[in-house]
Design an enzyme around this catalytic site. Structure first.
Site, PDB file in Angstrom:
ATOM      1  N   LYS A 248       0.847  -1.188   0.000  1.00  0.00           N
ATOM      2  CA  LYS A 248       0.000   0.000   0.000  1.00  0.00           C
ATOM      3  C   LYS A 248       0.884   1.240   0.000  1.00  0.00           C
ATOM      4  CE  LYS A 248      -4.153   1.928   2.100  1.00  0.00           C
ATOM      5  NZ  LYS A 248      -5.167   1.842   3.167  1.00  0.00           N
TER       6      LYS A 248
ATOM      7  N   ASN B 108     -14.134   3.273  -3.678  1.00  0.00           N
ATOM      8  CA  ASN B 108     -13.489   3.463  -2.385  1.00  0.00           C
ATOM      9  C   ASN B 108     -13.077   4.918  -2.219  1.00  0.00           C
ATOM     10  OD1 ASN B 108     -10.292   3.887  -2.338  1.00  0.00           O
ATOM     11  ND2 ASN B 108     -10.805   2.687  -4.160  1.00  0.00           N
TER      12      ASN B 108
ATOM     13  N   ASN C  30       3.031   6.561  -7.126  1.00  0.00           N
ATOM     14  CA  ASN C  30       1.584   6.786  -7.152  1.00  0.00           C
ATOM     15  C   ASN C  30       1.309   8.218  -7.604  1.00  0.00           C
ATOM     16  OD1 ASN C  30      -1.138   7.153  -6.673  1.00  0.00           O
ATOM     17  ND2 ASN C  30      -1.145   5.941  -4.795  1.00  0.00           N
ATOM     18  N   PHE C  31       1.097   8.359  -8.922  1.00  0.00           N
ATOM     19  CA  PHE C  31       0.728   9.639  -9.506  1.00  0.00           C
ATOM     20  C   PHE C  31      -0.766   9.643  -9.832  1.00  0.00           C
ATOM     21  CE2 PHE C  31       5.248   9.727 -11.332  1.00  0.00           C
ATOM     22  CZ  PHE C  31       5.704  10.616 -10.376  1.00  0.00           C
ATOM     23  N   SER C  32      -1.555   8.846  -9.114  1.00  0.00           N
ATOM     24  CA  SER C  32      -2.871   8.542  -9.670  1.00  0.00           C
ATOM     25  C   SER C  32      -4.026   8.394  -8.702  1.00  0.00           C
ATOM     26  CB  SER C  32      -2.756   7.250 -10.482  1.00  0.00           C
ATOM     27  OG  SER C  32      -2.091   6.245  -9.730  1.00  0.00           O
ATOM     28  N   CYS C  33      -3.805   8.454  -7.381  1.00  0.00           N
ATOM     29  CA  CYS C  33      -4.925   8.325  -6.458  1.00  0.00           C
ATOM     30  C   CYS C  33      -5.925   9.438  -6.752  1.00  0.00           C
ATOM     31  CB  CYS C  33      -4.438   8.410  -5.016  1.00  0.00           C
ATOM     32  SG  CYS C  33      -5.769   8.206  -3.807  1.00  0.00           S
TER      33      CYS C  33
ATOM     34  N   LYS D 135       2.591   4.915 -11.884  1.00  0.00           N
ATOM     35  CA  LYS D 135       1.187   4.495 -11.952  1.00  0.00           C
ATOM     36  C   LYS D 135       0.309   5.639 -12.447  1.00  0.00           C
ATOM     37  CE  LYS D 135      -2.240   1.946  -9.227  1.00  0.00           C
ATOM     38  NZ  LYS D 135      -2.489   1.303  -7.911  1.00  0.00           N
TER      39      LYS D 135
ATOM     40  N   ASN E 274      -5.125   3.292 -12.538  1.00  0.00           N
ATOM     41  CA  ASN E 274      -5.654   3.406 -11.194  1.00  0.00           C
ATOM     42  C   ASN E 274      -7.164   3.572 -11.304  1.00  0.00           C
ATOM     43  OD1 ASN E 274      -5.965   3.817  -8.393  1.00  0.00           O
ATOM     44  ND2 ASN E 274      -4.055   4.953  -8.262  1.00  0.00           N
ATOM     45  N   THR E 275      -7.826   3.772 -10.196  1.00  0.00           N
ATOM     46  CA  THR E 275      -9.282   3.820 -10.188  1.00  0.00           C
ATOM     47  C   THR E 275      -9.816   5.072 -10.879  1.00  0.00           C
ATOM     48  OG1 THR E 275      -9.135   4.788  -7.986  1.00  0.00           O
ATOM     49  CG2 THR E 275      -9.547   2.418  -8.119  1.00  0.00           C
TER      50      THR E 275
END
Length: 380
Positions: A45, A77, A136-139, A177, A204-205
């Protein structure tokens, strides 16, 4: 006998099934469980240097069910990155590598627009023995006020700059990402690869609102009567993910041959994984699928992917990677090809009719060949 073993960016994986960053990789207990079940790699995570501002709420999931009302086909989420102190993560990364020295452990990292912070998190994670990084470039939700996640990843110029900071410090492979919440997925992907990242992960989502409760009139998931848009995953997003993976893979083939692509989006079976590999993926990540079926689902997916390979006489994943990319073209080209085929069919039909002297209009009847013409009509 086909094999699922593969080497991607120097990482030796027993199979292409990777735990995607999220709840299934949220601490030492679940990461080691994943390795015991036989996953090819685990992406933990997402961690940051300062977890103090990371505060999750409950409930934080909402589901969209199929017609049977039982199986979730969509999953939203509003969960944030890890709320656990960075020091604990460093200790657990070391423990994972001590227990599974051959297991491929990938650290997912996310920081603010701060060069020193990105370099620090890379160097400190690297020292624990992790095998690679995913940026993580994408949350799509949470911490946009700190310009983190998708707030950074939707801007190719900033993404490229930050990725270049990471590449200056990283001695391990780096994947970036991608957020799907952009007009053209190739643009941020290209920026990451220009910066030197070995690979890209996508998608990503998708930023979403799951539903509005028609009894309470409140959107879901409802927290103190309110909500915020969240990230949409599960099998319902797979067609969108397939399209974006195809576009990235096409771009990589043309502009960055040899770079890698890790596919994400609604993968729940070996057949799902095969589709993404056919469109250019090297590995396939599963997150929501684990939340639906448990860590043991990897055994079924491995068997299903092997069965697909045996059916088509593929010995390795490389034998069919990108095999379906060649079947994409423009709509204009589809029109041209179909028109050309119809013209050929018409010409062939006319030639056959002429050879048989088949009458197609009253003016074509001939007294000399009347019997033959009648017979041709009866047989044609």
């Amino acid at each position: 006998m086909p094999t699922l073993a593969t080497t991607v960016d120097g990482l030796k994986l027993p199979n292409p099934f990777v735990i995607g960053s999220g709840p299934p990789g949220t601490n030492l207990n679940v990461i080691t469980r994943a390795f015991r079940e036989g996953w090819g790699a685990v992406i933990a995570k997402t961690v940051s240097l300062d977890s103090a501002k990371v505060i999750n709420v409950t409930p934080r999931y909402a589901k969209l069910f199929g017609a049977d009302g039982k199986e979730p086909i969509g999953w939203e989420n509003i969960e944030l990155i890890s709320d656990r102190p960075f020091k604990i993560w460093l200790d657990e990364f070391k423990k994972v590598k001590d227990q599974f020295p051959d297991g491929v452990l990938i650290a997912s990292i996310m920081e603010e627009y701060n060069r020193d912070a990105w370099i620090e998190i890379v160097e400190r994670c690297q020292d624990t023995g992790v095998d690679a990084f995913e940026l993580n470039f994408s949350c799509p939700h949470g911490l946009p006020e700190r310009k983190m996640g998708a707030a950074m990843g939707e801007n190719p110029e900033i993404l490229e700059e930050v990725a270049s900071w990471v590449m200056a410090a990283a001695t391990k492979p780096v994947w970036a990402k991608m957020t799907p919440n952009v007009t053209r997925i190739e643009d941020p992907s290209r920026a990451a690869l220009r910066a030197g990242c070995q690979g890209v992960s996508a998608i990503n989502t998708i930023r979403s609102v799951m539903a509005v409760n028609l009894d309470t009139l409140r959107p879901e998931p409802t927290v103190e009567g309110f909500t915020t848009p969240g990230g949409y995953s599960c099998k319902a997003v797979r067609p969108i993910a397939l399209r974006m993976v195809m576009e990235i893979a096409t771009m990589i083939r043309r502009e960055f041959p040899g770079r890698s692509l890790s596919a994400i989006g609604g993968i729940e079976s070996g057949g799902d994984a095969a589709q993404f590999i056919l469109l250019g993926a090297d590995t396939t990540q599963v997150c929501t699928g684990v939340m639906k079926f448990g860590y043991e689902c990897v055994k079924r997916m491995r068997d299903e992917l092997l069965a697909f390979m045996e059916k088509h006489n593929f010995e390795t994943l490389a034998d069919f990677k990108s095999k379906s990319l060649d079947y994409f073209t423009t709509h204009a080209e589809l029109v041209r090809m179909q028109g050309e085929r119809k013209a050929k069919d018409k010409a062939a039909a006319e030639a056959a009719a002429a050879a048989k002297k088949i009458v197609r209009a009253d003016s074509e009847w001939s007294g000399d060949d009347f019997v033959k013409q009648s017979d041709a009509l009866a047989r044609g």
